[in-house]
Design a protein around this motif. Structure first.
Motif, PDB file in Angstrom:
ATOM      1  N   VAL A 245       0.826  -1.206   0.000  1.00  0.00           N
ATOM      2  CA  VAL A 245       0.000   0.000   0.000  1.00  0.00           C
ATOM      3  C   VAL A 245       0.864   1.260   0.000  1.00  0.00           C
ATOM      4  N   VAL A 246       1.845   1.330   0.893  1.00  0.00           N
ATOM      5  CA  VAL A 246       2.685   2.531   0.987  1.00  0.00           C
ATOM      6  C   VAL A 246       3.517   2.700  -0.277  1.00  0.00           C
ATOM      7  N   GLU A 247       4.188   1.627  -0.699  1.00  0.00           N
ATOM      8  CA  GLU A 247       5.036   1.708  -1.885  1.00  0.00           C
ATOM      9  C   GLU A 247       4.205   1.988  -3.138  1.00  0.00           C
ATOM     10  N   GLY A 248       2.982   1.475  -3.175  1.00  0.00           N
ATOM     11  CA  GLY A 248       2.146   1.651  -4.349  1.00  0.00           C
ATOM     12  C   GLY A 248       1.389   2.957  -4.364  1.00  0.00           C
ATOM     13  N   CYS A 249       1.420   3.679  -3.257  1.00  0.00           N
ATOM     14  CA  CYS A 249       0.649   4.923  -3.157  1.00  0.00           C
ATOM     15  C   CYS A 249       1.395   6.129  -3.694  1.00  0.00           C
ATOM     16  N   CYS A 250       2.425   6.529  -2.994  1.00  0.00           N
ATOM     17  CA  CYS A 250       3.012   7.849  -3.266  1.00  0.00           C
ATOM     18  C   CYS A 250       4.531   7.835  -3.068  1.00  0.00           C
ATOM     19  N   SER A 251       5.157   8.809  -3.680  1.00  0.00           N
ATOM     20  CA  SER A 251       6.599   8.977  -3.516  1.00  0.00           C
ATOM     21  C   SER A 251       6.909   9.556  -2.143  1.00  0.00           C
ATOM     22  N   ASP A 252       8.040   9.144  -1.561  1.00  0.00           N
ATOM     23  CA  ASP A 252       8.483   9.727  -0.292  1.00  0.00           C
ATOM     24  C   ASP A 252       8.819  11.209  -0.458  1.00  0.00           C
ATOM     25  N   MET A 253       9.103  11.610  -1.706  1.00  0.00           N
ATOM     26  CA  MET A 253       9.472  12.995  -1.987  1.00  0.00           C
ATOM     27  C   MET A 253       8.348  13.734  -2.706  1.00  0.00           C
ATOM     28  N   ALA A 254       7.101  13.322  -2.465  1.00  0.00           N
ATOM     29  CA  ALA A 254       5.950  13.949  -3.124  1.00  0.00           C
ATOM     30  C   ALA A 254       5.950  15.457  -2.891  1.00  0.00           C
ATOM     31  N   ILE A 255       5.584  16.192  -3.927  1.00  0.00           N
ATOM     32  CA  ILE A 255       5.576  17.658  -3.856  1.00  0.00           C
ATOM     33  C   ILE A 255       4.163  18.200  -3.691  1.00  0.00           C
ATOM     34  N   THR A 256       3.201  17.654  -4.436  1.00  0.00           N
ATOM     35  CA  THR A 256       1.836  18.174  -4.350  1.00  0.00           C
ATOM     36  C   THR A 256       0.800  17.066  -4.253  1.00  0.00           C
ATOM     37  N   PHE A 257      -0.339  17.451  -3.686  1.00  0.00           N
ATOM     38  CA  PHE A 257      -1.563  16.652  -3.697  1.00  0.00           C
ATOM     39  C   PHE A 257      -2.705  17.616  -3.990  1.00  0.00           C
ATOM     40  N   ASN A 258      -3.781  17.115  -4.569  1.00  0.00           N
ATOM     41  CA  ASN A 258      -4.878  17.995  -4.936  1.00  0.00           C
ATOM     42  C   ASN A 258      -6.213  17.447  -4.433  1.00  0.00           C
ATOM     43  N   GLY A 259      -7.212  18.314  -4.392  1.00  0.00           N
ATOM     44  CA  GLY A 259      -8.548  17.891  -3.984  1.00  0.00           C
ATOM     45  C   GLY A 259      -8.719  17.819  -2.484  1.00  0.00           C
ATOM     46  N   LEU A 260      -7.933  18.588  -1.740  1.00  0.00           N
ATOM     47  CA  LEU A 260      -8.033  18.583  -0.285  1.00  0.00           C
ATOM     48  C   LEU A 260      -9.018  19.633   0.188  1.00  0.00           C
ATOM     49  N   SER A 261      -9.768  19.313   1.234  1.00  0.00           N
ATOM     50  CA  SER A 261     -10.621  20.301   1.879  1.00  0.00           C
ATOM     51  C   SER A 261      -9.735  21.206   2.731  1.00  0.00           C
ATOM     52  N   PRO A 262     -10.221  22.383   3.129  1.00  0.00           N
ATOM     53  CA  PRO A 262      -9.416  23.247   4.008  1.00  0.00           C
ATOM     54  C   PRO A 262      -8.958  22.546   5.286  1.00  0.00           C
ATOM     55  N   ASN A 263      -9.834  21.749   5.907  1.00  0.00           N
ATOM     56  CA  ASN A 263      -9.452  21.033   7.127  1.00  0.00           C
ATOM     57  C   ASN A 263      -8.341  20.031   6.862  1.00  0.00           C
ATOM     58  N   HIS A 264      -8.431  19.342   5.724  1.00  0.00           N
ATOM     59  CA  HIS A 264      -7.402  18.364   5.381  1.00  0.00           C
ATOM     60  C   HIS A 264      -6.053  19.036   5.141  1.00  0.00           C
ATOM     61  N   MET A 265      -6.070  20.276   4.672  1.00  0.00           N
ATOM     62  CA  MET A 265      -4.805  21.001   4.488  1.00  0.00           C
ATOM     63  C   MET A 265      -4.108  21.225   5.823  1.00  0.00           C
TER      64      MET A 265
END
Length: 316
Positions: free
Chosen positions: A264-284
């Motif tokens: 799950v972790v390896e298949g999800c995202c890079s350890d050096m991820a720069i951006t994510f999108n679609g977040l609510s203000p609370n999630h930010m």
């Protein structure tokens, strides 16, 4: 018997044609055309390479990267606008909000248009005219985007801003490869200089598209840059994973649980991820806590470089 034999032969023929089509389609990657080499990539530096540099070289590199952040907003985005202002944007060397219209609640640069492409054009033009001497990288984001600016600076560490870089999460649309604005768009000062120049040519880069259907602003940007010789390049970490994401962490984890339940972790995202999108203000705010505040006691962090947030940042 003749009709049954005829039906059988037709079935065999159709079946054979179907198998051939499946075989051919199996060699075609949807969204990337039939020529894989056309998909351009930029890799982040390898951490070991950075560790081999002297301390003076590391400090020099880290201080040479100055990021100006452009956040395009509209009055309907007030909740996200406030969250971005209070969280990750404080880590840009300078961040400014470019608004479609004047909003009394927050300071912004008013563009007097609701058209996203016109907003983007005006924002880039003003950024170049006012800040070309002070910053060498220009990061544009929507208010639903969360960015880890330190990871962006690390990604850009050994890139020459005097070269025409245009990068983020790339998407193929016909013959056009463009950077998806939902994941954020990065331009080097050289790319912005070329873009500013082509803005003056309405045949190559019109302010209002003359087509029957209108291109999205991120596609239109790619068209204009293409005329200047600047090509979109997909940003990846040293292992080839995307670092600009057009979805939220939660969405990416759900996908990984379905597609890679054992990793799950390896298949999800890079350890050096720069951006994510679609977040609510609370999630930010939750992301801000996880990225900058939460630390596991006893765990040693051996980062190759330390990027100091600009004065006024109170998030560390």
């Amino acid at each position: 018997m003749i009709s049954e034999s005829s039906s059988f032969l037709k079935g065999m023929l159709l079946g054979g044609i179907f198998c051939v089509l499946v075989t051919l389609l199996g060699h075609i990657k949807v969204g990337h055309g039939t020529k894989p080499h056309e998909h351009r990539h930029i890799l982040a530096p390898n951490k070991e390479d950075i560790l081999n540099l002297s301390e003076d070289e590391r400090v020099g590199l880290s201080q040479s990267i100055r990021v100006y952040c452009i956040i395009l907003v509209k009055p309907k985005d007030l909740g996200h606008w406030a969250a971005v202002k209070e969280t990750w944007s404080k880590h840009c060397d300078k961040a400014e909000f470019y608004s479609s219209e004047n909003v009394k609640v927050f300071d912004s640069i008013t563009l007097d248009t609701n058209d996203m492409w016109t907003m983007m054009r005006k924002a880039y033009k003003l950024a170049f005219e006012q800040h070309r001497e002070d910053y060498n990288w220009f990061f544009l984001a929507h208010p639903t985007t969360f960015a880890v600016i330190e990871n962006l600076k690390y990604f850009l560490l050994k890139k020459d801003s005097g070269q025409p870089f245009y990068t983020g999460h790339t998407v193929k649309s016909g013959d056009l490869q463009y950077v998806d604005g939902d994941g954020g768009i990065v331009l080097s000062i050289e790319s912005l200089r070329r873009l500013y120049k082509v803005f003056e040519d309405p045949d190559k880069c019109p302010e209002q598209g003359g087509m029957i259907w209108k291109l999205s602003e991120d596609k239109q940007l790619a068209v204009c840059l293409k005329y200047t010789g600047v090509q979109a390049e997909n940003a990846e970490d040293s292992e080839g994973k995307d670092v600009f994401n057009t979805k939220s962490v939660g969405s990416l984890i759900k996908e990984a649980m379905t597609n890679h339940p054992q990793q799950v972790v390896e298949g999800c995202c890079s350890d050096m991820a720069i951006t994510f999108n679609g977040l609510s203000p609370n999630h930010m705010h939750v992301m801000m806590y996880g990225v900058y505040r939460l630390r596991a006691y006893g765990h040693n962090f051996n980062d190759a470089l330390v990027f100091i947030p600009p004065a006024g940042s109170d998030n560390d």
